[in-house]
Design a protein around this motif. Structure first.
Motif, PDB file in Angstrom:
ATOM      1  N   SER A  23       0.866  -1.168   0.000  1.00 62.90           N
ATOM      2  CA  SER A  23       0.000   0.000   0.000  1.00 62.90           C
ATOM      3  C   SER A  23       0.907   1.224   0.000  1.00 62.90           C
ATOM      4  CB  SER A  23      -0.880  -0.018   1.258  1.00 62.90           C
ATOM      5  OG  SER A  23      -1.392   1.271   1.477  1.00 62.90           O
TER       6      SER A  23
ATOM      7  N   SER B  73       1.097   5.515   0.005  1.00 63.63           N
ATOM      8  CA  SER B  73       0.393   6.778   0.189  1.00 63.63           C
ATOM      9  C   SER B  73       1.431   7.897   0.135  1.00 63.63           C
ATOM     10  CB  SER B  73      -0.321   6.747   1.548  1.00 63.63           C
ATOM     11  OG  SER B  73      -0.865   7.988   1.811  1.00 63.63           O
ATOM     12  N   ASP B  74       1.217   8.909  -0.695  1.00 62.10           N
ATOM     13  CA  ASP B  74       2.212   9.982  -0.895  1.00 62.10           C
ATOM     14  C   ASP B  74       3.597   9.415  -1.170  1.00 62.10           C
ATOM     15  OD1 ASP B  74       0.280  11.894  -0.493  1.00 62.10           O
ATOM     16  OD2 ASP B  74       0.645  11.988   1.677  1.00 62.10           O
TER      17      ASP B  74
END
Ligand code: COA
Length: 192
Positions: free
Chosen positions: A50, A52-53
């Motif tokens: 996963s 994110s950013d």
């Protein structure tokens, strides 16, 4: 965003593992060693991260028993010396390390064809700040989409003391299959 893991993710995955599994066997080793462990599984398993950013905040990995076992053997074979040296400096894991070496080559005749094809989730973790955010749930959902292409069920094993993970697995629809002295074996049937 959930995507397939690649080689350049392995260091960050090892760091998350070291941070989150510090009371588990592999978590006692160096980040470099943990990285080598995960690299051995990269090409033969379902391995997702996963992001994110542009920062990895969780991963999940698993696959058929027969493939997981081959990857584990490859890891031990390719890193024997490194494994022995790191173990020597960690007397508190001597017993566990010895047991694992003995278990590394199960008698192939003792594993039926059906068992060899069973799918297990071997490792899942999210970073500290991703806990309770739904990232772990998204990872499991995506993992299941890939498992579902090959099977209608999969399993995992979790330490009895890992309450948070056990609650999470219940919520994701797992049921207890077998309870052992210090771990629980759980399975989930997929309904698509
Ligand atoms: C296991 C893991 C992937 C679950 O992800 P998560 O984001 O923490 O899971 P959630 O917060 O969605 O759910 C955890 C459940 O545990 C419970 N829980 C929440 N906080 C908790 C805490 N501090 N202590 C114990 N249980 C807790 C709750 O019941 C929660 O369910 P709820 O949201 O319905 O109330 C994550 O905690 C993790 O990476 N842990 C470290 C690695 C690990 O143990 N992996 C599993 C190995 S088998």
């Amino acid at each position: 965003m959930i995507r397939q893991a690649n080689h350049s993710d392995m260091n960050e995955i090892a760091r998350i593992h070291k941070q989150q599994f510090n009371d588990h066997f592999l978590g006692r080793y160096s980040v470099r060693m943990i990285q080598k462990f995960y690299e051995s599984y990269l090409d033969s398993c379902i391995f997702l991260v996963s992001v994110s950013d542009e920062v990895i905040n969780g991963f999940v990995m698993g696959g058929r028993y027969v493939n997981l076992n081959k990857s584990k053997e490859k890891f031990i074979h390719d890193n024997k010396l490194h494994y022995i040296i790191e173990t020597i400096f960690r007397p508190y894991i001597y017993l566990q390390a010895f047991r694992r070496l003995r278990l590394i080559k199960p008698d192939p005749a003792s594993v039926s064809e059906t068992d060899a094809n069973l799918i297990s989730l071997l490792s899942i973790s999210v970073s500290e700040n991703a806990k309770g955010t739904g990232v772990a749930s998204e990872l499991i959902n995506e993992f299941e989409k890939q498992v579902g292409l090959e099977s209608d069920a999969y399993s995992l094993s979790v330490k009895k003391t890992n309450n948070r993970a056990i609650q999470f697995y219940y919520r994701k629809g797992f049921v207890i299959e077998v309870e052992k002295e210090s771990s629980i074996f759980m399975t989930k049937t997929l309904h698509f």
